[in-house]
Design a protein around this motif. Structure first.
Motif, PDB file in Angstrom:
ATOM      1  N   ILE A 247     112.234 113.360  62.331  1.00  0.00           N
ATOM      2  CA  ILE A 247     111.388 114.484  61.919  1.00  0.00           C
ATOM      3  C   ILE A 247     112.004 115.200  60.716  1.00  0.00           C
ATOM      4  O   ILE A 247     113.180 115.561  60.729  1.00  0.00           O
ATOM      5  CB  ILE A 247     111.190 115.473  63.088  1.00  0.00           C
ATOM      6  CG1 ILE A 247     110.277 114.861  64.152  1.00  0.00           C
ATOM      7  CG2 ILE A 247     110.619 116.798  62.594  1.00  0.00           C
ATOM      8  CD1 ILE A 247     110.121 115.719  65.391  1.00  0.00           C
ATOM      9  N   LYS A 248     111.202 115.390  59.691  1.00  0.00           N
ATOM     10  CA  LYS A 248     111.627 116.119  58.496  1.00  0.00           C
ATOM     11  C   LYS A 248     110.719 117.335  58.325  1.00  0.00           C
ATOM     12  O   LYS A 248     109.589 117.357  58.810  1.00  0.00           O
ATOM     13  CB  LYS A 248     111.536 115.237  57.252  1.00  0.00           C
ATOM     14  CG  LYS A 248     112.208 113.876  57.381  1.00  0.00           C
ATOM     15  CD  LYS A 248     113.699 113.996  57.632  1.00  0.00           C
ATOM     16  CE  LYS A 248     114.343 112.620  57.751  1.00  0.00           C
ATOM     17  NZ  LYS A 248     115.783 112.705  58.096  1.00  0.00           N
ATOM     18  N   VAL A 249     111.212 118.333  57.615  1.00  0.00           N
ATOM     19  CA  VAL A 249     110.399 119.524  57.366  1.00  0.00           C
ATOM     20  C   VAL A 249     110.355 119.797  55.877  1.00  0.00           C
ATOM     21  O   VAL A 249     111.189 119.314  55.100  1.00  0.00           O
ATOM     22  CB  VAL A 249     110.944 120.767  58.111  1.00  0.00           C
ATOM     23  CG1 VAL A 249     110.861 120.566  59.611  1.00  0.00           C
ATOM     24  CG2 VAL A 249     112.378 121.080  57.688  1.00  0.00           C
ATOM     25  N   ILE A 250     109.372 120.586  55.473  1.00  0.00           N
ATOM     26  CA  ILE A 250     109.198 120.951  54.079  1.00  0.00           C
ATOM     27  C   ILE A 250     110.471 121.613  53.565  1.00  0.00           C
ATOM     28  O   ILE A 250     111.025 122.505  54.202  1.00  0.00           O
ATOM     29  CB  ILE A 250     108.007 121.906  53.909  1.00  0.00           C
ATOM     30  CG1 ILE A 250     106.710 121.214  54.321  1.00  0.00           C
ATOM     31  CG2 ILE A 250     107.902 122.405  52.471  1.00  0.00           C
ATOM     32  CD1 ILE A 250     105.520 122.143  54.417  1.00  0.00           C
ATOM     33  N   GLY A 251     110.943 121.168  52.414  1.00  0.00           N
ATOM     34  CA  GLY A 251     112.102 121.798  51.788  1.00  0.00           C
ATOM     35  C   GLY A 251     113.439 121.258  52.235  1.00  0.00           C
ATOM     36  O   GLY A 251     114.475 121.606  51.668  1.00  0.00           O
ATOM     37  N   GLU A 252     113.432 120.391  53.251  1.00  0.00           N
ATOM     38  CA  GLU A 252     114.692 119.835  53.740  1.00  0.00           C
ATOM     39  C   GLU A 252     115.235 118.817  52.747  1.00  0.00           C
ATOM     40  O   GLU A 252     114.498 118.035  52.160  1.00  0.00           O
ATOM     41  CB  GLU A 252     114.454 119.172  55.097  1.00  0.00           C
ATOM     42  CG  GLU A 252     115.710 118.623  55.749  1.00  0.00           C
ATOM     43  CD  GLU A 252     115.442 118.058  57.134  1.00  0.00           C
ATOM     44  OE1 GLU A 252     116.399 117.612  57.784  1.00  0.00           O
ATOM     45  OE2 GLU A 252     114.256 118.075  57.568  1.00  0.00           O
ATOM     46  N   ASP A 253     116.561 118.836  52.556  1.00  0.00           N
ATOM     47  CA  ASP A 253     117.184 117.837  51.693  1.00  0.00           C
ATOM     48  C   ASP A 253     116.996 116.460  52.320  1.00  0.00           C
ATOM     49  O   ASP A 253     117.354 116.243  53.488  1.00  0.00           O
ATOM     50  CB  ASP A 253     118.681 118.132  51.523  1.00  0.00           C
ATOM     51  CG  ASP A 253     118.938 119.358  50.669  1.00  0.00           C
ATOM     52  OD1 ASP A 253     118.060 119.700  49.860  1.00  0.00           O
ATOM     53  OD2 ASP A 253     120.013 119.975  50.832  1.00  0.00           O
ATOM     54  N   ARG A 254     116.441 115.539  51.549  1.00  0.00           N
ATOM     55  CA  ARG A 254     116.142 114.211  52.080  1.00  0.00           C
ATOM     56  C   ARG A 254     116.584 113.142  51.101  1.00  0.00           C
ATOM     57  O   ARG A 254     116.200 113.156  49.926  1.00  0.00           O
ATOM     58  CB  ARG A 254     114.640 114.058  52.329  1.00  0.00           C
ATOM     59  CG  ARG A 254     114.066 115.003  53.351  1.00  0.00           C
ATOM     60  CD  ARG A 254     112.558 114.847  53.479  1.00  0.00           C
ATOM     61  NE  ARG A 254     112.159 113.499  53.849  1.00  0.00           N
ATOM     62  CZ  ARG A 254     110.908 113.138  54.104  1.00  0.00           C
ATOM     63  NH1 ARG A 254     109.936 114.037  54.031  1.00  0.00           N
ATOM     64  NH2 ARG A 254     110.615 111.895  54.439  1.00  0.00           N
ATOM     65  N   SER A 255     117.356 112.204  51.603  1.00  0.00           N
ATOM     66  CA  SER A 255     117.794 111.098  50.756  1.00  0.00           C
ATOM     67  C   SER A 255     116.650 110.146  50.447  1.00  0.00           C
ATOM     68  O   SER A 255     116.708 109.396  49.475  1.00  0.00           O
ATOM     69  CB  SER A 255     118.935 110.338  51.440  1.00  0.00           C
ATOM     70  OG  SER A 255     118.508 109.816  52.692  1.00  0.00           O
TER      71      SER A 255
END
Length: 353
Positions: A247-255
């Motif tokens: 689960i990812k959220v808006i604005g999260e640092d993502r590779s």
């Protein structure tokens, strides 16, 4: 047998498209989580409560302990908080702290709240809230996913889709399947395809899973985990650990953010028709789409349609600004017209065939 080629059609799916299957919208998910905050009955870790809210809260706390969420937060924040062993009391304390913070933030959705948790100065609290937030999302959605049989609803558009385009011969039709981008964590669409293939066409679980994976359905913010054959959660000991990671959220640092943008762009480039289904036109999501499409004049040579449930006339200027659209705006009914559901759009107003 002649098939309609839908491979140049793009479906962009939001939370509203799964509401007919009893999945929570962003507002409903917020309400479910706030119920946990107002639940004041004592939680005994040894005895599962009988009421639904109590069961959910008990499940989240038990799962958090089994996953060592607080120890993970210490490790991720490089901060030693507990000198002695962690107890049930510690988990209750920090879960209540998370629920209080979310409930009193008065934001529209848990996604919006978690996107701002990144600004929390205390690194340990930031990690605790992020982990508890993702675990809570996973537990709530999983409970909805498995609570009742799917289908048979008033706006059962996936049922119509399956019977119109999959039932006759799935072996060939999957070659002509539409591109799909979803902003939902749940796997309702995949689940209904899976059960149709296994129960009607008698595909093996492995073959059905393989066919669905080859559709490359893009979950922009991740899902509850890799596709599985819908076993009971007790048979999947790593289910929630996987869900938190996915689960990812808006604005999260993502590779993987560039990969996600590239996938969106590729699906968009191959499409000559775009359907927004139950999409809420969140400003951050609009900007992500617009950036991924690659240029401002993204509507050129595209047929664009949208459902309109929950969209108010006052929303149109915001949508136009953040998505830079004029063509789609003209397709949205004004407030005097009846709301257009997914089934209305796909099979009546702008039929796929």
């Amino acid at each position: 047998m002649t098939y309609v080629d839908l491979s140049n059609t793009l479906l962009i799916i939001g939370a509203g498209a799964h509401v007919p299957y009893d999945m929570p919208s962003g507002h409903a998910l917020r309400a479910e989580i706030k119920k946990l905050y107002t639940y004041n009955d004592y939680i005994n870790f040894s005895i599962q409560p009988r009421d639904e809210v109590g069961k959910l809260k008990w499940n989240i706390l038990k799962t958090a302990m089994s996953l060592n969420v607080l120890s993970t937060a210490e490790r991720n924040s490089n901060k030693k908080v507990f000198d002695t062993g962690l107890s049930e009391t510690h988990y209750k304390q920090y879960f209540e702290l998370f629920l209080k913070s979310f409930s009193e933030s008065h934001v529209l959705s848990i996604d919006t709240y978690l996107s701002n948790v990144q600004k929390e100065e205390d690194e340990f609290i930031r990690e605790v809230f992020k982990l508890f937030g993702k675990l809570t999302i996973a537990c709530v959605i999983q409970a909805f996913e498995s609570s009742s049989p799917l289908g048979g609803r008033r706006d059962d558009w996936i049922h119509h889709f399956i019977n119109s385009f999959v039932r006759k011969s799935p072996n060939d039709l999957f070659k002509f399947f539409p591109k799909i981008i979803t902003f939902n964590y749940d796997r309702i669409f995949e689940r209904m395809l899976f059960t149709h293939l296994t129960e009607f066409h008698k595909f093996s679980h492995l073959k059905a899973k393989t066919e669905i994976e080859q559709l490359n359905i893009l979950h922009v913010y991740g899902s509850l985990g890799d596709y599985v054959e819908w076993q009971e959660i007790t048979e999947l000991p790593n289910f929630f650990e996987s869900a938190i990671a996915n689960i990812k959220v808006i604005g999260e640092d993502r590779s993987d953010m560039k990969q996600v943008e590239d996938e969106i762009r590729e699906k968009y480039k191959r499409a000559n028709r775009i359907y927004f289904l139950g999409y809420g036109f969140d400003e951050d999501n609009n900007r992500l789409l617009r950036t991924s499409f690659g240029f401002d004049d993204w509507e050129i040579n595209k047929e664009i349609y949208s459902t309109s449930i929950g969209i108010r006339k006052s929303d149109l200027s915001r949508i136009k600004k953040t998505l830079n659209t004029t063509k789609m705006i003209s397709r949205l009914p004004d407030r005097t017209m009846r709301e257009v559901s997914c089934s209305d759009l796909l099979f009546e107003q702008a039929p796929l065939i």
